[in-house]
Design a protein around this motif. Structure first.
Motif, PDB file in Angstrom:
ATOM      1  N   LEU A 194       0.784  -1.028  -0.061  1.00 42.86           N
ATOM      2  CA  LEU A 194       0.014   0.009   0.128  1.00 42.86           C
ATOM      3  C   LEU A 194       0.716   1.230  -0.150  1.00 42.86           C
ATOM      4  N   ALA A 195       2.014   1.274   0.696  1.00 41.46           N
ATOM      5  CA  ALA A 195       2.968   2.449   0.713  1.00 41.46           C
ATOM      6  C   ALA A 195       3.485   2.527  -0.740  1.00 41.46           C
ATOM      7  N   LEU A 196       3.883   1.542  -1.308  1.00 44.79           N
ATOM      8  CA  LEU A 196       4.301   1.785  -2.721  1.00 44.79           C
ATOM      9  C   LEU A 196       3.131   2.313  -3.588  1.00 44.79           C
ATOM     10  N   THR A 197       2.110   1.677  -3.586  1.00 43.54           N
ATOM     11  CA  THR A 197       0.736   1.784  -4.488  1.00 43.54           C
ATOM     12  C   THR A 197       0.520   3.650  -4.261  1.00 43.54           C
ATOM     13  N   ILE A 198       0.518   3.892  -2.873  1.00 43.88           N
ATOM     14  CA  ILE A 198       0.218   5.288  -2.718  1.00 43.88           C
ATOM     15  C   ILE A 198       1.397   6.433  -3.187  1.00 43.88           C
ATOM     16  N   ASN A 199       2.540   5.852  -2.893  1.00 47.70           N
ATOM     17  CA  ASN A 199       3.696   6.669  -3.676  1.00 47.70           C
ATOM     18  C   ASN A 199       3.723   6.877  -4.986  1.00 47.70           C
ATOM     19  N   ASN A 200       3.297   5.635  -5.721  1.00 52.04           N
ATOM     20  CA  ASN A 200       3.201   5.839  -7.140  1.00 52.04           C
ATOM     21  C   ASN A 200       2.029   6.723  -7.555  1.00 52.04           C
ATOM     22  N   MET A 201       0.971   6.825  -6.630  1.00 50.84           N
ATOM     23  CA  MET A 201      -0.128   7.690  -7.000  1.00 50.84           C
ATOM     24  C   MET A 201       0.236   9.094  -6.683  1.00 50.84           C
ATOM     25  N   VAL A 202       1.039   9.312  -5.741  1.00 51.16           N
ATOM     26  CA  VAL A 202       1.541  10.599  -5.801  1.00 51.16           C
ATOM     27  C   VAL A 202       2.406  11.386  -6.844  1.00 51.16           C
ATOM     28  N   GLN A 203       3.202  10.450  -7.184  1.00 48.05           N
ATOM     29  CA  GLN A 203       3.833  10.789  -8.492  1.00 48.05           C
ATOM     30  C   GLN A 203       3.093  10.959  -9.863  1.00 48.05           C
ATOM     31  N   LYS A 204       2.056  10.511  -9.918  1.00 46.59           N
ATOM     32  CA  LYS A 204       1.393  10.266 -11.154  1.00 46.59           C
ATOM     33  C   LYS A 204       0.207  11.468 -11.040  1.00 46.59           C
ATOM     34  N   LEU A 205      -0.375  11.736  -9.743  1.00 45.44           N
ATOM     35  CA  LEU A 205      -1.380  12.758  -9.826  1.00 45.44           C
ATOM     36  C   LEU A 205      -1.200  14.084 -10.347  1.00 45.44           C
ATOM     37  N   PRO A 206      -0.031  14.601 -10.515  1.00 46.05           N
ATOM     38  CA  PRO A 206       0.052  15.953 -11.343  1.00 46.05           C
ATOM     39  C   PRO A 206      -0.080  15.715 -12.651  1.00 46.05           C
ATOM     40  N   LYS A 207      -0.213  14.613 -13.078  1.00 51.39           N
ATOM     41  CA  LYS A 207      -0.372  14.396 -14.668  1.00 51.39           C
ATOM     42  C   LYS A 207      -1.969  14.410 -15.032  1.00 51.39           C
ATOM     43  N   SER A 208      -2.753  14.298 -14.135  1.00 47.19           N
ATOM     44  CA  SER A 208      -4.240  14.081 -14.150  1.00 47.19           C
ATOM     45  C   SER A 208      -4.879  15.557 -14.581  1.00 47.19           C
ATOM     46  N   ILE A 209      -5.818  15.469 -15.424  1.00 48.60           N
ATOM     47  CA  ILE A 209      -6.271  16.535 -15.756  1.00 48.60           C
ATOM     48  C   ILE A 209      -7.450  17.363 -14.691  1.00 48.60           C
ATOM     49  N   ALA A 210      -7.625  16.317 -13.655  1.00 51.16           N
ATOM     50  CA  ALA A 210      -8.269  16.938 -12.295  1.00 51.16           C
ATOM     51  C   ALA A 210      -8.141  15.737 -11.498  1.00 51.16           C
ATOM     52  N   VAL A 211      -8.157  16.333 -10.127  1.00 54.97           N
ATOM     53  CA  VAL A 211      -8.350  15.375  -8.934  1.00 54.97           C
ATOM     54  C   VAL A 211      -9.521  15.647  -8.258  1.00 54.97           C
TER      55      VAL A 211
END
Length: 462
Positions: A194-211
């Motif tokens: 889960l820590a790795l999953t959330i860390n990957n999420m944090v890296q990817k979120l700025p690429k989203s069009i919207a959160v």
């Protein structure tokens, strides 16, 4: 019906993640009837939601099952199930996306996913379409993950156990302690999945069009403004259990009197003599207190003799003191499941003893019911409790292990003291802010309209 657009929705099938995402999709489907929404989730999760939820079917929502990664006859724990599911992803989703595109005759023009599924970013880039990430929890819980690097730098590279360390350097989190943070915030030498999953999420979120968040801006304006600087669009559209205009101020769940009250919770509450006199107790669907904590809570309820409604799994009953059910039958009721939103909305409920899951907190706010926080050591429960008790001051907390004396003290504070009166005033004000957010000119309504614009013209973007 001929559809103009096709949007894929990727759910995370564990915990309470998939439910709020489905609620969002239902709302989008009603607002955009010429858009086809393909809802991709595991068979078990889909089955539990669509069998148990009271929902209006939409012609433009089609539900698809994706493989959960589990071998036939799998019998493992929750975390192993998550590992297998994530190991099977994103291939399991890609196969079903292709099937959905073939059946609808339309290529996906946008991907909406639970933020945990950060691989949706790569799937969207591969197809040349935008990605919308849905964070079903609060802005403060997203903030601690976004600021993980700053937190780790502040506390140093070695493990820190100082209880007094607060996140005073993170906007809006000055009351939060290091010990309140989810374990997933700390990437040690052997980080959890889960820590790795959330860390990957944090890296990817700025690429989203919207959160998109199931929250409202006014609950934490400082945190909201900080997060807005991190993403292209930060859209608080909650609380999702409140309808947006033109049905604003109407709970999206069925009317309490129209609900089939199989367990008799609502009729039992009708028979209570005084308003705000009863306690509602629930630790959610996936959390179970220890045997000693269950016993301590039961002993406190019996000592205080306050009317109580306790939503309890059947296997937990064996942890109750011997004879408890018979001795408390005159003023207590225990059920395997309760219609929580309707229960909290009943005039007889005076306090809510909760594990502090985000959905429960939102329902408590919208029902104007003070909380007694008994957070479990998982996910964002301790962090949520800190915000409830110290930032918003809409409840009291039970620190550490739940004991009889701590429970009695908390009950007395909320139900009978001036502290409880102040808490009720605070939660009333916060409820009003939540209601204002979903009015025609409210912040959540405006953000929802922005989301509709984004998904309706996905390749144009902002």
């Amino acid at each position: 019906m001929v559809f103009d657009l096709h949007i894929g929705v990727l759910a995370f099938p564990f915990g309470t993640h998939a439910g709020p995402l489905l609620t969002l999709v239902q709302r989008l489907a009603a607002s955009s009837p010429r858009t086809q929404f393909s809802f991709l989730n595991t068979r078990v999760s889909n089955g539990s939601m669509f069998n148990a939820r009271v929902s209006v079917p939409y012609e433009n929502i089609k539900v698809y099952d994706v493989w959960d990664g589990m071998p036939q006859g799998f019998w493992g724990n929750h975390f192993e199930a998550i590992r297998l599911f994530l190991s099977a992803s994103p291939d399991n989703f890609e196969k079903v996306i292709e099937k959905a595109e073939e059946e609808t005759g339309l290529k996906l023009c946008c991907l909406i996913s639970d933020a945990f599924l950060s691989f949706a970013c790569d799937l969207a880039e591969k197809r040349g379409v935008p990605w919308v990430a849905f964070w079903g929890s609060a802005s403060h819980s997203l903030s601690v993950h976004v600021h993980t690097e700053e937190i780790l730098k502040a506390v140093g590279s070695t493990e820190v156990t100082k209880q007094e360390h607060t996140l005073s350097y993170i906007p809006g989190l000055t009351k939060v302690r290091l010990s309140d943070l989810p374990p997933e915030n700390f990437l040690d030498k052997n980080p959890s999945l889960l820590a790795l999953t959330i860390n990957n999420m944090v890296q990817k979120l700025p690429k989203s069009i919207a959160v998109v968040l199931n929250c409202f801006e006014e609950i934490d304006p400082v945190i909201t403004n900080d997060l807005k600087s991190k993403f292209k669009h930060l859209l608080n559209i909650g609380p999702l259990m409140l309808g947006l205009q033109p049905q604003h101020l109407i709970l999206s769940s069925p009317n309490p009197r129209a609900l089939d009250d199989k367990t008799g919770c609502l009729s039992w509450l009708d028979n209570q003599n005084k308003p705000r006199s009863a306690i509602y107790i629930s630790f959610g669907s996936f959390v179970t207190p220890s045997k000693n904590e269950v016993m301590s809570l039961a002993e406190a309820l019996e000592t205080c003799q306050i009317p109580f409604l306790w939503s309890m799994k059947d296997h937990v009953k064996k942890s109750l003191p011997e004879g408890f059910l018979n001795r408390t039958i005159a003023y207590g009721k225990i059920v395997a499941w309760a219609p929580q939103l309707q229960v909290l909305g009943h005039s007889s409920i005076g306090a809510f003893i909760s594990h502090c899951g985000w959905n429960s907190i939102l329902e408590s706010i919208c029902s104007c019911v003070p909380m007694i926080c008994v957070p479990m050591t998982m996910a964002d429960h301790k962090l949520n409790a800190r915000m409830v008790v110290d930032s918003w001051k809409i409840g009291v907390g039970v620190e550490g292990v739940l004991t009889k004396s701590k429970t009695i003290e908390a009950l007395n504070h909320v139900m009978f003291s001036e502290v409880g009166k102040s808490i009720r005033e605070n939660i009333y004000r916060l409820k009003e802010k939540a209601l204002d957010a979903v009015k025609l000119d409210g912040s959540s309504t405006k953000n929802y309209k922005k989301l509709l614009e984004i998904i309706s013209a996905p390749k144009v973007g902002a």
